[in-house]
Scaffold this motif. Sequence first.
Motif, short mmCIF file in Angstrom:
data_model
loop_
_atom_site.label_atom_id
_atom_site.label_comp_id
_atom_site.label_asym_id
_atom_site.label_seq_id
_atom_site.Cartn_x
_atom_site.Cartn_y
_atom_site.Cartn_z
N LEU A 1 0.60 -0.98 0.14
CA LEU A 1 -0.14 0.04 -0.14
C LEU A 1 0.68 1.43 -0.13
O LEU A 1 2.12 1.25 0.54
N PRO A 2 0.45 2.33 -0.53
CA PRO A 2 1.12 3.64 -0.46
C PRO A 2 0.99 3.93 0.81
O PRO A 2 0.02 3.93 1.53
N CYS A 3 2.09 4.92 1.21
CA CYS A 3 2.09 5.40 2.59
C CYS A 3 0.84 6.43 2.91
O CYS A 3 0.40 7.07 1.75
N GLU A 4 0.47 6.56 3.90
CA GLU A 4 -0.58 7.57 4.17
C GLU A 4 -0.07 9.05 3.53
O GLU A 4 0.80 9.32 4.08
N GLY A 5 -1.34 9.80 2.98
CA GLY A 5 -0.89 11.02 2.50
C GLY A 5 -0.15 11.07 1.00
O GLY A 5 -0.02 12.17 0.67
N ILE B 1 10.56 1.44 1.17
CA ILE B 1 9.57 0.49 1.41
C ILE B 1 9.54 0.51 3.19
O ILE B 1 10.59 0.60 3.70
N LEU B 2 8.38 0.76 3.83
CA LEU B 2 8.19 0.86 5.26
C LEU B 2 7.40 -0.25 5.88
O LEU B 2 6.58 -0.90 4.89
N CYS B 3 7.73 -0.71 6.89
CA CYS B 3 6.93 -1.65 7.85
C CYS B 3 6.62 -0.82 9.07
O CYS B 3 7.80 -0.73 9.76
N ASN B 4 5.56 -0.65 9.70
CA ASN B 4 5.24 -0.42 10.93
C ASN B 4 6.10 1.20 10.89
O ASN B 4 6.73 1.37 12.24
N ASN B 5 6.01 1.98 9.98
CA ASN B 5 6.60 3.23 10.14
C ASN B 5 8.06 2.99 9.85
O ASN B 5 8.78 4.17 10.06
N LYS B 6 8.77 2.23 9.68
CA LYS B 6 10.10 1.90 9.77
C LYS B 6 10.50 1.57 8.21
O LYS B 6 10.18 0.84 7.79
N VAL B 7 11.57 2.50 7.85
CA VAL B 7 12.21 2.47 6.37
C VAL B 7 12.95 1.08 6.57
O VAL B 7 13.88 0.79 7.38
N LEU B 8 12.70 0.20 5.72
CA LEU B 8 13.26 -1.00 5.51
C LEU B 8 14.51 -1.05 4.62
O LEU B 8 14.68 -0.40 3.61
N VAL C 1 11.72 -9.42 7.53
CA VAL C 1 10.74 -8.23 7.94
C VAL C 1 9.59 -8.75 8.83
O VAL C 1 9.08 -8.18 9.90
N ARG C 2 9.06 -9.72 8.53
CA ARG C 2 8.06 -10.23 9.29
C ARG C 2 8.53 -10.89 10.63
O ARG C 2 7.65 -10.38 11.82
N ALA C 3 9.83 -11.15 10.70
CA ALA C 3 10.16 -11.64 11.94
C ALA C 3 10.62 -10.52 13.14
O ALA C 3 10.33 -10.64 14.14
N TYR C 4 11.25 -9.48 12.43
CA TYR C 4 11.76 -8.52 13.29
C TYR C 4 11.27 -7.10 13.37
O TYR C 4 11.33 -6.38 14.29
N ILE C 5 10.29 -6.86 12.16
CA ILE C 5 9.77 -5.49 12.36
C ILE C 5 8.30 -5.55 12.49
O ILE C 5 7.49 -5.08 13.26
N TRP C 6 7.65 -6.54 11.75
CA TRP C 6 6.30 -6.57 11.81
C TRP C 6 5.74 -7.49 13.00
O TRP C 6 4.80 -6.73 13.62
N LYS C 7 6.17 -8.58 13.45
CA LYS C 7 6.06 -9.29 14.77
C LYS C 7 4.66 -9.38 14.95
O LYS C 7 4.13 -9.54 16.11
N LYS C 8 3.83 -9.74 13.92
CA LYS C 8 2.35 -10.22 14.15
C LYS C 8 2.01 -11.49 13.33
O LYS C 8 2.48 -11.65 12.28
N PRO C 9 1.01 -12.02 13.70
CA PRO C 9 0.62 -13.26 13.13
C PRO C 9 -0.17 -12.78 11.84
O PRO C 9 -0.36 -13.62 10.82
N GLU C 10 -0.77 -11.88 11.65
CA GLU C 10 -1.70 -11.27 10.51
C GLU C 10 -0.59 -11.09 9.44
O GLU C 10 0.55 -10.92 9.35
N ASP C 11 -1.21 -10.94 8.12
CA ASP C 11 -0.42 -10.75 6.98
C ASP C 11 0.21 -9.45 7.01
O ASP C 11 -0.27 -8.43 7.62
N ILE D 1 2.02 -6.11 5.97
CA ILE D 1 1.57 -4.95 5.42
C ILE D 1 2.82 -4.00 5.15
O ILE D 1 3.59 -3.53 6.07
N LEU D 2 3.09 -3.74 3.78
CA LEU D 2 4.18 -2.87 3.32
C LEU D 2 3.70 -1.62 2.54
O LEU D 2 2.66 -1.73 2.03
N ASN D 3 4.20 -0.58 3.13
CA ASN D 3 4.01 0.68 2.40
C ASN D 3 5.10 1.38 1.69
O ASN D 3 6.37 0.90 2.01
N TYR D 4 4.94 2.12 0.62
CA TYR D 4 5.95 2.62 -0.05
C TYR D 4 5.73 3.99 -0.54
O TYR D 4 4.56 4.53 -0.37
N ARG D 5 6.87 4.70 -0.95
CA ARG D 5 6.85 5.89 -1.15
C ARG D 5 7.91 6.52 -1.96
O ARG D 5 9.02 5.81 -2.01
#
Length: 766
Positions: free
Chosen positions: A631-635, A729-736, A745-755, A757-761
């Motif tokens: 998804l694109p970053c908010e704004g 590319i960002l995840c949880n507002n952190k630039v990857l 990214v899933r193990a150390y940044i996202w840390k959730k069982p849900e799918d 979510i990556l953002n780009y800008r």
Amino acid sequence: MHRVGSAGNTNNSVRPRKEKRLTYVFSDADDAKHCAGINCLKVLKSTVSDGCDYLFTGSRDGTLKRWALSEDSATCSATFESHVDWVNDAVLAGDRTLVSCSSDTTLKTWNCLSDGTCTKTLRQHSDYVICLASAEKNSNVVASGGLGGEVFIWDVEAALTPVSKSGDAMEDDCSNGVNGSTNSLPVTSLRTISSSNSISAHMSQSHGYVPVGAKGHKESVYALAMNDSGTRLVSGGTEKVVRVWDPRTGSKAMKLRGHTDNIRALLLDSTGRLWDLGMQRCVHSYAVHTDSVWALASTPTFSHVYSGGRDLSLYLTDLATRESILLCTKEHPILQLALHDDSIWAATTDSSVHRWPAEAHNPQKVFQRGGSFLAGNLSFSRARVSLEGPTLVPVYKEPTLIIPGTPAIVQHEILNNRRHVLTKDTAGSVKLWEITRGIVIEDFGKVSFEEKKEQLFEMVSIPAWFTVDTRLGNLSVHLDTPQCFSAEMYSADLNIVGKPEDDKVNLARETLKGLLAHWLAKRRQKHGPPTSANGDVLSGKDISHRSLGHSRVEVDGGAENDSKVYPPFEFSTVSPPSVVTEGSQGGPWRKKITDLDGSEDEKDFPWWCLDCVLNNRLPPKENTKCSFYLLPCEGSPFQILTQGKLSAPRILRIHKTALFLVDVKGLTAHWVVNYVVEKLVLDKPLDNVNTDGTLAPGIGGPLQHSVVGDGSFRSGLKPWQKLKPSIEILCNNKVLSPEMSLATVRAYIWKKPEDLILNYRVVQGR
């Protein structure tokens, strides 16, 4: 090390059987030394005046070694390698036969003057085999005892004599199961054969040689002793009683009570106590040690006894006068003693062996030095009257000879990259091992293990495809199917030259190729390519249909006919690792990879191992995809590029997985390198790209390229591959980092069982 499993289901059980494991054990750079504690010692005296005496040592590293002895040196002349767990005891029997027992539940026989080849594996025990005893004057008789409470008496000559070709073959098949399935045989199938040593040797056409069983122990047996003629056997263990047997028939003669704790060492008529077997009573008790006594040796006349144990001390005791003296103290508990002329060898939990003066032919010389005391009557009470003062001073400060070992590994940590293991040994040295090559890639010396582990931490997520233990003093790496085939990396990340950078490399498959490269070369020399019964060359689909049909497999298409061993998976031929496996028949064995001769087949190796190496076939993989939303970053002024959930391989890097291309009609979607860059750039036809590589008006303005690995390694670059936008590319507002994988990214940044979510800008020109 793992307990050896049984041969598998044989009674039409519907429960799926566990596949056999493949293990490889790293070898120290100096293979002429033990790398773990020494459990047993045995001296072989030369029969000629100017001949060489030998010392045999059995170690917790799973090997035995033969040392040629001189006055001031000991040289390793052979290594005996076949046991897959600790070697617990060894005796000399028959004509130049060395018999050893192990925690792998087997006894093995060796020609003690050979280059180390195992001549026979004897399987009868249901648990660890702890102790052996032999008769000095009837050298074919050997007794064995273990944690299963079993005591067996073996006629070595009969055990080594083949009954018939079919009988031997059947023996191998039936005796490979080592979890108790072969312990009891039908009495009706036994027949007595003549034997030169009067031991009742039993044979059966279907099972081969069967030892005499001495039944009576209900708990573990830790100690055995036999008289010179082989007519009396004594045993002891956790039941705190000494049992006396007739080894010719296995019948129990008597039971001696008096000990209040586990019996760990025996000399016939003595265990630190002196017994009168005729009267069936204890005559004397000697309290010398402050902790458990684990080792005993006596002078030739049985007038004096040497004892060692958990208190790190070696004592000499006069059985007649009760006078005792402290010969020496050590840094490790003493496990076994062996007299050699006027010296005594001491084995400890350390990997080195020490020789001390003993004066076995005239022990009174030792007492003349002073410092002796009278042994007490109560166990560990030290109720003694010192003849020279209250402080005990060892008679000897230094040994006369040391056979050095290498420090055993006692601590380890598998690093996140799943290719390196950090270890610490008993000397405090911290080393970094590469498990796909079996070598030390860096020796950090004596540093903090925890601090070094933190320094080497990498934020990467790779599936756990192997397990490790250090039970044998070195690293043992275990591979279990199908888990071992779960880890993949890009060839670029492994620095493999000559292979496309985005080719996926299965770490277990390449490791198996490296381990079995010598075996495969020998096999091709002997047999050529595999053929069927009618002479046709077998395809990659054929090998498993006969014996492998119980498990589904899939061909690794990207590796078809790829037998080359790449540098990250080349094992040392100077210090090669040893392969340990049960094979399809269930019999455990161990051999250096450079000693494999090509004759080993599916009866020796696990089927899945051969299918991988010979046919590039791997078990069905688990889901190796990672689902996420892009998804694109908010704004952000950009619209949502995708209408649903996406998926990509877990190992894909952020710089390769961030972008998704939807074709002009919006009907199909597919993965390409640098998805988002392509979408943002290719919103308009390629005609909107200026010849200088900048964007035409209305496409997003001038962008600077900061994406790593944009596909420039491919031949024939497209015009859009020359564009230089900067995508974050960002995840949880952190630039990857572009080098992160989706799994990381899933193990150390996202840390959730849900799918995920990556953002780009898009970052404007800086």
